[in-house]
Motif scaffolding. Sequence first.
Motif, short mmCIF file in Angstrom:
data_model
loop_
_atom_site.label_atom_id
_atom_site.label_comp_id
_atom_site.label_asym_id
_atom_site.label_seq_id
_atom_site.Cartn_x
_atom_site.Cartn_y
_atom_site.Cartn_z
N ALA A 36 0.83 -1.21 0.00
CA ALA A 36 0.00 0.00 0.00
C ALA A 36 0.86 1.26 0.00
O ALA A 36 0.57 2.22 -0.70
CB ALA A 36 -0.94 0.00 1.20
N CYS A 37 1.94 1.23 0.74
CA CYS A 37 2.81 2.41 0.82
C CYS A 37 3.98 2.36 -0.16
O CYS A 37 4.39 3.38 -0.69
CB CYS A 37 3.37 2.56 2.24
SG CYS A 37 2.09 2.89 3.47
N HIS A 38 4.53 1.16 -0.40
CA HIS A 38 5.73 1.06 -1.25
C HIS A 38 5.41 0.56 -2.66
O HIS A 38 6.30 0.53 -3.50
CB HIS A 38 6.76 0.13 -0.60
CG HIS A 38 7.32 0.69 0.67
ND1 HIS A 38 8.26 1.70 0.69
CD2 HIS A 38 7.05 0.39 1.97
CE1 HIS A 38 8.55 1.99 1.94
NE2 HIS A 38 7.84 1.22 2.74
N GLY A 39 4.16 0.16 -2.91
CA GLY A 39 3.75 -0.30 -4.23
C GLY A 39 4.02 -1.77 -4.43
O GLY A 39 4.97 -2.33 -3.88
N PRO A 45 3.66 3.80 -4.90
CA PRO A 45 2.68 3.53 -3.84
C PRO A 45 1.28 3.30 -4.40
O PRO A 45 0.89 3.90 -5.40
CB PRO A 45 2.69 4.80 -2.99
CG PRO A 45 3.92 5.54 -3.38
CD PRO A 45 4.27 5.11 -4.77
N GLU A 46 0.55 2.42 -3.76
CA GLU A 46 -0.84 2.16 -4.15
C GLU A 46 -1.77 3.24 -3.61
O GLU A 46 -2.84 3.45 -4.14
CB GLU A 46 -1.28 0.78 -3.63
CG GLU A 46 -0.41 -0.37 -4.12
CD GLU A 46 -0.34 -0.48 -5.64
OE1 GLU A 46 -1.38 -0.39 -6.31
OE2 GLU A 46 0.78 -0.64 -6.16
N LEU A 47 -1.37 3.89 -2.52
CA LEU A 47 -2.18 4.96 -1.94
C LEU A 47 -1.84 6.28 -2.63
O LEU A 47 -0.67 6.63 -2.76
CB LEU A 47 -1.91 5.08 -0.44
CG LEU A 47 -2.26 3.86 0.40
CD1 LEU A 47 -1.79 4.05 1.83
CD2 LEU A 47 -3.74 3.58 0.36
N PRO A 48 -2.86 7.02 -3.08
CA PRO A 48 -2.56 8.28 -3.75
C PRO A 48 -1.97 9.31 -2.78
O PRO A 48 -2.27 9.31 -1.60
CB PRO A 48 -3.94 8.74 -4.25
CG PRO A 48 -4.93 8.00 -3.42
CD PRO A 48 -4.27 6.74 -2.96
N HIS A 49 -1.11 10.13 -3.29
CA HIS A 49 -0.53 11.26 -2.55
C HIS A 49 0.32 10.85 -1.36
O HIS A 49 0.43 11.59 -0.40
CB HIS A 49 -1.63 12.24 -2.10
CG HIS A 49 -2.57 12.61 -3.19
ND1 HIS A 49 -2.17 13.30 -4.31
CD2 HIS A 49 -3.89 12.35 -3.35
CE1 HIS A 49 -3.21 13.48 -5.10
NE2 HIS A 49 -4.26 12.91 -4.55
#
Length: 177
Positions: A36-39, A45-49
């Motif tokens: 989620a944070c590192h892709g 990353p999977e989380l935007p911004h």
Amino acid sequence: LKHRNTVPGYSATPAVVEAAAGPRSGQELYAEMCSACHGFDGKTPELPHIRTPSLNNVDTLATCSDDYLRYIIDRGRTNTAMPAWGPDGGNLSREQIDRIVAYIREWEPEGANPANVSSRTGDAAMGEAYFRGMCVNCHGENGKGGIGNTLNNDAFLSIVSDEFLAETIINGRPGTA
């Protein structure tokens, strides 16, 4: 969510899930705990911004030892959003952390075989161009040293082999950039 007083339904429980379903691979654990944070690819990353370090990066992989990665996964990073995922934080066992580190290491690019490199077959002009572009910042002009070791030293050059130099150029030296 990093503290013990977290609502049980919100805390990670990979050890319980793994006990019921059998051991999960480093890739599966990474996808669940890190992506989620590192892709998923270790780059995006999977989380935007969100801004997090790219793990799937030649320089990161060259300078971060396995022990360093284990420590960060286990204990998190102070003053960052990186939580502790170890037994005292996110409930990952030491073995699970080792599997995640091994999976991250799979991203390291394979280089040339140092045994196939020889100064007799190399191109000195091409080598100089590479040195100026990639080595001079640390090893100094003409290899006279800087933040990196002095390479243009008679004692060093008299004992170092082509294979040692090739191994260093291809794979780097542990703990250095």
